[in-house]
Design a protein around this motif. Sequence first.
Motif, short mmCIF file in Angstrom:
data_model
loop_
_atom_site.label_atom_id
_atom_site.label_comp_id
_atom_site.label_asym_id
_atom_site.label_seq_id
_atom_site.Cartn_x
_atom_site.Cartn_y
_atom_site.Cartn_z
N GLU A 1 -23.87 -55.30 28.81
CA GLU A 1 -24.92 -54.31 28.60
C GLU A 1 -25.86 -54.92 27.55
OE1 GLU A 1 -22.84 -50.17 28.38
OE2 GLU A 1 -21.36 -51.74 28.13
N LYS B 1 -26.53 -53.52 24.04
CA LYS B 1 -25.49 -53.62 23.01
C LYS B 1 -25.55 -54.97 22.28
CE LYS B 1 -22.14 -50.34 24.72
NZ LYS B 1 -20.77 -50.13 25.22
N ARG C 1 -27.52 -54.60 19.33
CA ARG C 1 -27.22 -53.48 18.44
C ARG C 1 -26.10 -53.79 17.45
NH1 ARG C 1 -26.45 -48.92 22.40
NH2 ARG C 1 -24.42 -48.70 21.43
#
Lengths: 471, 471
Positions: free
Chosen positions: A35, A38, A41
Amino acid sequence: MEKLKLLNERIVSRVNANLREFDFDTGRFISNAIEYDKLSRFYCFYGITSHHPIDFYFKHASMAGSYFLGKCAVNQSIIYKSDIRGDELKRKGDIMDQDNPLPLVEDETIVVNSSLLYKTLVHSNSHNIETPEEFTIRNTVSSHYANIHGSTIEGCFLGPFSTIDLMNLHSCIVGEFSYLQAGEFFHKKIDPGVIHIETKDFRFQYRYRKEEIDKYIGVNESSQPRGLIQQFVRGKEPEFERLFKVVDLPPIQAPESSAVNRYAVIKGDTRIGENVLISQGAYLEDAHMGDGSNAQENTYIIHSHLIGMNITAHGGKIINSEIGQKTFVGFNSFLFGKQNAKLTVGKGCIVMPHTIIDIECPLQIPENHIIWGYITCEEDLENNTISIEKLNAIDGKQTIGKMIFSGQGKIFINGFKNRIEQILVANGAYCDHDEDCRGHAQDDQQISFNTLQPYRSGKDEGLYPFIRIRP
Amino acid sequence: MEKLKLLNERIVSRVNANLREFDFDTGRFISNAIEYDKLSRFYCFYGITSHHPIDFYFKHASMAGSYFLGKCAVNQSIIYKSDIRGDELKRKGDIMDQDNPLPLVEDETIVVNSSLLYKTLVHSNSHNIETPEEFTIRNTVSSHYANIHGSTIEGCFLGPFSTIDLMNLHSCIVGEFSYLQAGEFFHKKIDPGVIHIETKDFRFQYRYRKEEIDKYIGVNESSQPRGLIQQFVRGKEPEFERLFKVVDLPPIQAPESSAVNRYAVIKGDTRIGENVLISQGAYLEDAHMGDGSNAQENTYIIHSHLIGMNITAHGGKIINSEIGQKTFVGFNSFLFGKQNAKLTVGKGCIVMPHTIIDIECPLQIPENHIIWGYITCEEDLENNTISIEKLNAIDGKQTIGKMIFSGQGKIFINGFKNRIEQILVANGAYCDHDEDCRGHAQDDQQISFNTLQPYRSGKDEGLYPFIRIRP
């Protein structure tokens, strides 16, 4: 994100090139696993201690949620929620190969190039005497909860919950939940659920049935893991998230001789004995950790008692169990006792890597036994255990249930016992406050973590800047 | 700790060597200020964005609790709870000196060598055309809440709450709460509480009385700051500690065009307008920040309303006040209204750096005035303010109260107004979602922080490893 996507494509094409004879596309796994949001992040960690040589070299890579310790160099790679732990790397001057006793010309470094490691554990203590200064992972894609343990890996795809232990692997595909410790493999496709340990003196082989693999750790049509073990692990993931949200956690009650990593989950009535090592990513709930025992990365010890001097190797899961003195629980084993069906393993046992014990009635396994394969009840013990004494006596070929052993049992047993002693020493299990016997349990106490961040926006989003940290 | 103590001694001896003519021992300040155990306990930050060039070079230094942004190189130094913010550094190709229009050959870097900065703010936008690629701080000790603003500093001691603004300072001692912006000083000792602004076209001078300095920001016999302003600041320090204990804070309600740094304290009914910049270390409580206003590092805005386009320069403190449209509040000013004694400053005013307004009755200052010095009541306005119109007309020497102005008022006013416009533009106050007008308020939103750790034990305790971070 453009650069990150380009990097991803480059890794896929490199690994695919290595695996072209199998007509295998690692892109299928990656496109369903990664993903991208992510990757930009999560930060990553680099552990700083005064006991481990520091050298962190990171270039054109993404390393969201990953944990690094010791000398690590990463280039053109994506390391997602992985542990790269280099605390057993060899040092300059060490002699690795007694037959060719040349000292290392520099400290050994873990070098990861053009690879994607997804929730993978890389642990050092590498064995490859051809490249003593470099522990190499190259052109490789490795998936959920795979273990790369001291192994040189080039051009491979490692399936979920697979373990490559102290060997070299070139251009191979390893199926989910397979365990390999067999010197060197070239251009092989290893089926799921294969346990294969081989040296010049013996061979130990076991293979799970397809329906067993499907039940515990198969992959679905998107190449993603599924099954009971995957569900179990996923269910615990939120508990770890809390650890990332605070800077200072209340310290865990533990003796001075023990180390509890701040990225371990510690719950309920958990008690920590002397010389105990709890690594990052370990999960302890109502766990009694006897003196000298350890819980390595990605282990789960729940409603269980480890009597003492117990090794729980990377990914081992022990639930509603009592584990006897100096009993070893191997990589990714799943000892699944229930509240009303307790598992008791006697002292001096070796639970082989990737063993599954899933019981509905209480089960006692006698002391000094080797335990392997798939056990659901007392009747299974006959085909999945052997006393150390009996195995010691084997010289030749013997089939027990689905396990085939050939060679000298004594060498197999001695090899295992030596390794267990080495791990206990390395972990500091015998420390007793003696400076000369310090191990990870003592050296990992005064650890602090650099948290390193990716670019959060722009074309570099999700990538990290160049980073070098050294003494 | 041995190495850290040795480093400390080396810095002291270097600075003392530069200041030997004054028979001044910086060791007295340091030995009473530094708590060694804290140097090994606090991490530091390096901000990563896609808008600021990244280059972080750190060697043989300690940087506990400090904040870095932009290109910074630090060597043989101790940087304690300081802000080193390089977001206005010049870039390769920029032309700094219009009289000698050579472009910079590389990006400018803040370079700190053999210095101890204690709770000091270093902000870029350096002015020294002799070294356009390097903003230098060398052989210098700087104490609590000093501001080094775009100034080359060599061989100096800067007292608490002093500000060195856009100038060069060589082998000087600067007394507490003094503000200097005067081209270049060599081998001078500047008394406490001196405000000195000088160019070839004008000079502005003011000097606090000793008893005023003692009341607000004197130093005690241990060379440590004391007085009302120091007490005020110390009282707020615990509020900042919370920000360091959690990784993710709930985001502050703010428009998309505004940036609220996660290391700012935001309390009570605080409202953030459009194009607002709240920097790290700012403290806002019941603060209404009008559109285009900002609160820079170490500012405190409490029970106050900034109407709009307001600059609160580093260290400015605004309590129980209303600040009119485009009124500027200078470095370290202390506007101390009370609940029943509100301070109202009209629009278009310039509150000079290091102004103290401490009132017991409500006070209104009319619009378009210059305000300086020490004001406790309406009567003080006569000797501490002048309308911009009147100052504009001055050409020669004029004394107002304790302030002496000489030169051309028009140039003084124009210089200030230009600088205010530059700051507003740099901070993004005029952005209005226009990509071409982006400033700090927009560029600092997507910021993430590397947290970097010292050695926690051994002879290197409190020092950091070598660290390099670059694109």
